[in-house]
Design a protein around this motif. Structure first.
Motif, PDB file in Angstrom:
ATOM      1  N   GLY A  50      52.997  51.661 106.040  1.00  0.00           N
ATOM      2  CA  GLY A  50      53.135  52.766 106.010  1.00  0.00           C
ATOM      3  C   GLY A  50      53.746  53.738 105.039  1.00  0.00           C
ATOM      4  N   ILE A  51      54.139  55.160 105.433  1.00  0.00           N
ATOM      5  CA  ILE A  51      54.916  55.870 104.390  1.00  0.00           C
ATOM      6  C   ILE A  51      55.791  56.714 105.187  1.00  0.00           C
ATOM      7  CG2 ILE A  51      53.032  57.647 104.339  1.00  0.00           C
ATOM      8  CD1 ILE A  51      53.884  57.843 101.339  1.00  0.00           C
ATOM      9  N   VAL A  52      56.847  56.709 104.665  1.00  0.00           N
ATOM     10  CA  VAL A  52      57.834  57.668 105.211  1.00  0.00           C
ATOM     11  C   VAL A  52      58.483  58.900 104.566  1.00  0.00           C
ATOM     12  CG1 VAL A  52      59.917  56.286 104.639  1.00  0.00           C
ATOM     13  CG2 VAL A  52      59.938  57.739 106.771  1.00  0.00           C
ATOM     14  N   SER A  53      58.449  60.024 104.917  1.00  0.00           N
ATOM     15  CA  SER A  53      58.832  61.195 104.236  1.00  0.00           C
ATOM     16  C   SER A  53      59.972  62.053 104.781  1.00  0.00           C
ATOM     17  CB  SER A  53      57.547  62.340 104.058  1.00  0.00           C
ATOM     18  OG  SER A  53      57.252  62.712 105.332  1.00  0.00           O
ATOM     19  N   GLU A  54      60.191  62.894 104.233  1.00  0.00           N
ATOM     20  CA  GLU A  54      61.532  63.941 104.917  1.00  0.00           C
ATOM     21  C   GLU A  54      60.958  64.658 105.867  1.00  0.00           C
ATOM     22  OE1 GLU A  54      61.853  66.104 101.002  1.00  0.00           O
ATOM     23  OE2 GLU A  54      63.779  64.638 100.562  1.00  0.00           O
ATOM     24  N   ARG A  55      59.523  64.859 105.734  1.00  0.00           N
ATOM     25  CA  ARG A  55      58.904  65.695 106.858  1.00  0.00           C
ATOM     26  C   ARG A  55      58.843  64.714 108.129  1.00  0.00           C
ATOM     27  NH1 ARG A  55      52.897  67.536 106.440  1.00  0.00           N
ATOM     28  NH2 ARG A  55      53.619  68.666 104.529  1.00  0.00           N
ATOM     29  N   ASP A  56      58.619  63.366 107.958  1.00  0.00           N
ATOM     30  CA  ASP A  56      58.561  62.451 109.213  1.00  0.00           C
ATOM     31  C   ASP A  56      59.891  62.380 109.660  1.00  0.00           C
ATOM     32  OD1 ASP A  56      55.715  61.845 108.679  1.00  0.00           O
ATOM     33  OD2 ASP A  56      56.461  59.980 107.184  1.00  0.00           O
ATOM     34  N   PHE A  76      59.948  56.090 112.430  1.00  0.00           N
ATOM     35  CA  PHE A  76      59.788  57.400 111.721  1.00  0.00           C
ATOM     36  C   PHE A  76      58.603  57.342 110.793  1.00  0.00           C
ATOM     37  CE2 PHE A  76      64.158  56.833 112.277  1.00  0.00           C
ATOM     38  CZ  PHE A  76      64.807  58.062 112.616  1.00  0.00           C
ATOM     39  N   MET A  77      57.901  56.280 110.398  1.00  0.00           N
ATOM     40  CA  MET A  77      57.112  56.416 109.234  1.00  0.00           C
ATOM     41  C   MET A  77      55.742  56.516 110.029  1.00  0.00           C
ATOM     42  SD  MET A  77      56.221  52.207 108.698  1.00  0.00           S
ATOM     43  CE  MET A  77      55.437  51.385 109.678  1.00  0.00           C
ATOM     44  N   THR A  78      54.938  57.055 109.118  1.00  0.00           N
ATOM     45  CA  THR A  78      53.442  57.180 109.435  1.00  0.00           C
ATOM     46  C   THR A  78      52.598  55.940 109.078  1.00  0.00           C
ATOM     47  OG1 THR A  78      53.524  59.788 108.764  1.00  0.00           O
ATOM     48  CG2 THR A  78      51.149  58.478 108.714  1.00  0.00           C
ATOM     49  N   GLU A  79      51.904  55.400 110.006  1.00  0.00           N
ATOM     50  CA  GLU A  79      51.226  54.078 109.782  1.00  0.00           C
ATOM     51  C   GLU A  79      50.039  54.229 109.273  1.00  0.00           C
ATOM     52  OE1 GLU A  79      51.645  51.222 112.794  1.00  0.00           O
ATOM     53  OE2 GLU A  79      53.152  52.191 113.802  1.00  0.00           O
ATOM     54  N   ALA A  80      49.082  55.322 109.531  1.00  0.00           N
ATOM     55  CA  ALA A  80      48.025  55.561 109.155  1.00  0.00           C
ATOM     56  C   ALA A  80      47.770  56.229 107.700  1.00  0.00           C
ATOM     57  CB  ALA A  80      47.076  56.337 110.113  1.00  0.00           C
ATOM     58  N   VAL A  81      47.871  55.477 106.668  1.00  0.00           N
ATOM     59  CA  VAL A  81      48.325  55.949 105.578  1.00  0.00           C
ATOM     60  C   VAL A  81      46.692  56.272 104.500  1.00  0.00           C
ATOM     61  CG1 VAL A  81      49.442  55.862 103.145  1.00  0.00           C
ATOM     62  CG2 VAL A  81      50.366  54.890 105.326  1.00  0.00           C
ATOM     63  N   LEU A  82      46.666  57.243 104.243  1.00  0.00           N
ATOM     64  CA  LEU A  82      45.238  57.484 103.213  1.00  0.00           C
ATOM     65  C   LEU A  82      45.758  56.946 101.852  1.00  0.00           C
ATOM     66  CD1 LEU A  82      42.341  58.495 103.183  1.00  0.00           C
ATOM     67  CD2 LEU A  82      43.500  60.912 102.432  1.00  0.00           C
ATOM     68  N   THR A  83      44.958  56.162 101.254  1.00  0.00           N
ATOM     69  CA  THR A  83      44.981  55.672 100.075  1.00  0.00           C
ATOM     70  C   THR A  83      44.020  55.977  99.177  1.00  0.00           C
ATOM     71  OG1 THR A  83      44.454  53.347 100.318  1.00  0.00           O
ATOM     72  CG2 THR A  83      46.664  53.647 100.906  1.00  0.00           C
ATOM     73  N   VAL A  84      44.378  55.702  97.944  1.00  0.00           N
ATOM     74  CA  VAL A  84      43.453  55.781  96.623  1.00  0.00           C
ATOM     75  C   VAL A  84      43.353  54.591  95.718  1.00  0.00           C
ATOM     76  CG1 VAL A  84      43.305  58.374  96.712  1.00  0.00           C
ATOM     77  CG2 VAL A  84      44.767  57.043  95.241  1.00  0.00           C
ATOM     78  N   ASN A  85      42.442  54.557  94.917  1.00  0.00           N
ATOM     79  CA  ASN A  85      42.379  53.526  93.970  1.00  0.00           C
ATOM     80  C   ASN A  85      42.653  54.127  92.514  1.00  0.00           C
ATOM     81  OD1 ASN A  85      39.681  53.685  92.948  1.00  0.00           O
ATOM     82  ND2 ASN A  85      39.086  52.845  94.980  1.00  0.00           N
ATOM     83  N   LEU A  96      41.468  65.419  98.366  1.00  0.00           N
ATOM     84  CA  LEU A  96      41.956  64.688  99.701  1.00  0.00           C
ATOM     85  C   LEU A  96      43.339  65.403  99.946  1.00  0.00           C
ATOM     86  CD1 LEU A  96      41.442  61.055  98.777  1.00  0.00           C
ATOM     87  CD2 LEU A  96      40.499  62.224 100.732  1.00  0.00           C
ATOM     88  N   MET A  97      44.290  65.554  99.250  1.00  0.00           N
ATOM     89  CA  MET A  97      45.507  66.246  99.532  1.00  0.00           C
ATOM     90  C   MET A  97      45.522  67.559 100.155  1.00  0.00           C
ATOM     91  SD  MET A  97      47.710  64.654  96.390  1.00  0.00           S
ATOM     92  CE  MET A  97      49.559  64.442  96.740  1.00  0.00           C
ATOM     93  N   THR A  98      44.547  68.269  99.720  1.00  0.00           N
ATOM     94  CA  THR A  98      44.258  69.581 100.256  1.00  0.00           C
ATOM     95  C   THR A  98      43.800  69.522 101.523  1.00  0.00           C
ATOM     96  OG1 THR A  98      44.169  70.671  97.920  1.00  0.00           O
ATOM     97  CG2 THR A  98      43.237  71.796  99.698  1.00  0.00           C
ATOM     98  N   ASP A  99      42.770  68.930 101.558  1.00  0.00           N
ATOM     99  CA  ASP A  99      42.100  68.597 102.995  1.00  0.00           C
ATOM    100  C   ASP A  99      42.862  67.964 103.949  1.00  0.00           C
ATOM    101  OD1 ASP A  99      39.795  69.898 101.955  1.00  0.00           O
ATOM    102  OD2 ASP A  99      38.824  68.008 101.786  1.00  0.00           O
ATOM    103  N   ARG A 100      43.638  67.074 103.837  1.00  0.00           N
ATOM    104  CA  ARG A 100      44.403  66.354 104.560  1.00  0.00           C
ATOM    105  C   ARG A 100      45.989  67.060 104.723  1.00  0.00           C
ATOM    106  NH1 ARG A 100      42.225  61.221 106.004  1.00  0.00           N
ATOM    107  NH2 ARG A 100      39.736  61.803 106.071  1.00  0.00           N
ATOM    108  N   HIS A 101      46.372  67.923 103.916  1.00  0.00           N
ATOM    109  CA  HIS A 101      47.622  68.564 103.842  1.00  0.00           C
ATOM    110  C   HIS A 101      48.749  67.266 103.642  1.00  0.00           C
ATOM    111  CE1 HIS A 101      46.359  72.315 105.779  1.00  0.00           C
ATOM    112  NE2 HIS A 101      45.484  71.379 106.692  1.00  0.00           N
ATOM    113  N   LEU A 102      48.514  66.492 102.519  1.00  0.00           N
ATOM    114  CA  LEU A 102      49.427  65.302 102.206  1.00  0.00           C
ATOM    115  C   LEU A 102      49.926  65.787 100.968  1.00  0.00           C
ATOM    116  CD1 LEU A 102      46.678  62.647 102.398  1.00  0.00           C
ATOM    117  CD2 LEU A 102      48.447  63.182 104.252  1.00  0.00           C
ATOM    118  N   ARG A 103      51.507  65.336 100.841  1.00  0.00           N
ATOM    119  CA  ARG A 103      51.982  65.622  99.667  1.00  0.00           C
ATOM    120  C   ARG A 103      52.278  64.334  98.574  1.00  0.00           C
ATOM    121  NH1 ARG A 103      56.555  68.879 102.887  1.00  0.00           N
ATOM    122  NH2 ARG A 103      55.496  70.517 103.230  1.00  0.00           N
TER     123      ARG A 103
END
Length: 146
Positions: A50-56, A76-85, A96-103
């Motif tokens: 997962g990933i946990v952010s200030e927003r979470d 608090f964490m987001t479990e469905a994490v989009l990753t890259v290689n 990806l970050m723009t389309d999915r509103h990720l930081r």
């Protein structure tokens, strides 16, 4: 355009700060503040879970009245994490970050977390590439190219 692996290799600080899912959220918040970062990958046995952010924290903690002192990061964490290689391009990551509103985008190779890219990292890289292209074109226009 550079690949994720090239960008990670060029980053001055390559350490990725992480937490486990059972750590109290308050400890994760302290780590975020101490390192002036906005998100922490959550790992178990080296694998990203997962990933946990200030927003979470704001959305799943403060707004729901949860205590950061006793509630684990898992809540608090987001479990469905989009990753890259490492083979993906910076352009792909920006899309990806723009389309999915990720930081933040975790970088995973062979199931292991190897890095973390922020939107700031990608913007800096895009600006540097544009500056280099402009400089190259200006030299070409001035006839300074061989």
């Amino acid at each position: 355009m550079k690949t994720v692996a090239q960008m990670l290799h060029a980053k001055p600080l390559q350490q990725v700060h992480t937490v486990t899912a059972e750590v109290p959220m308050l400890d994760a918040l302290r780590l975020l503040a101490e390192h002036n970062i906005g998100a922490l990958p959550v790992v178990e046995d080296g694998r990203l879970v997962g990933i946990v952010s200030e927003r979470d924290y704001a959305r799943r903690g403060v707004l729901q009245g949860r205590s950061s002192v006793v509630t684990p990061v898992r809540e608090f964490m987001t479990e469905a994490v989009l990753t890259v290689n490492g083979r993906q391009s910076i352009r792909e990551c920006m899309a990806l970050m723009t389309d999915r509103h990720l930081r933040h985008l975790p970088v995973v190779e062979d199931g292991q977390l190897v890095g973390l890219l922020s939107i700031g990292d990608l913007v800096k890289e895009a600006i540097a590439e544009q500056d280099a292209l402009i400089q190259h074109l200006e030299q070409y226009i001035r006839g300074e190219m061989a």
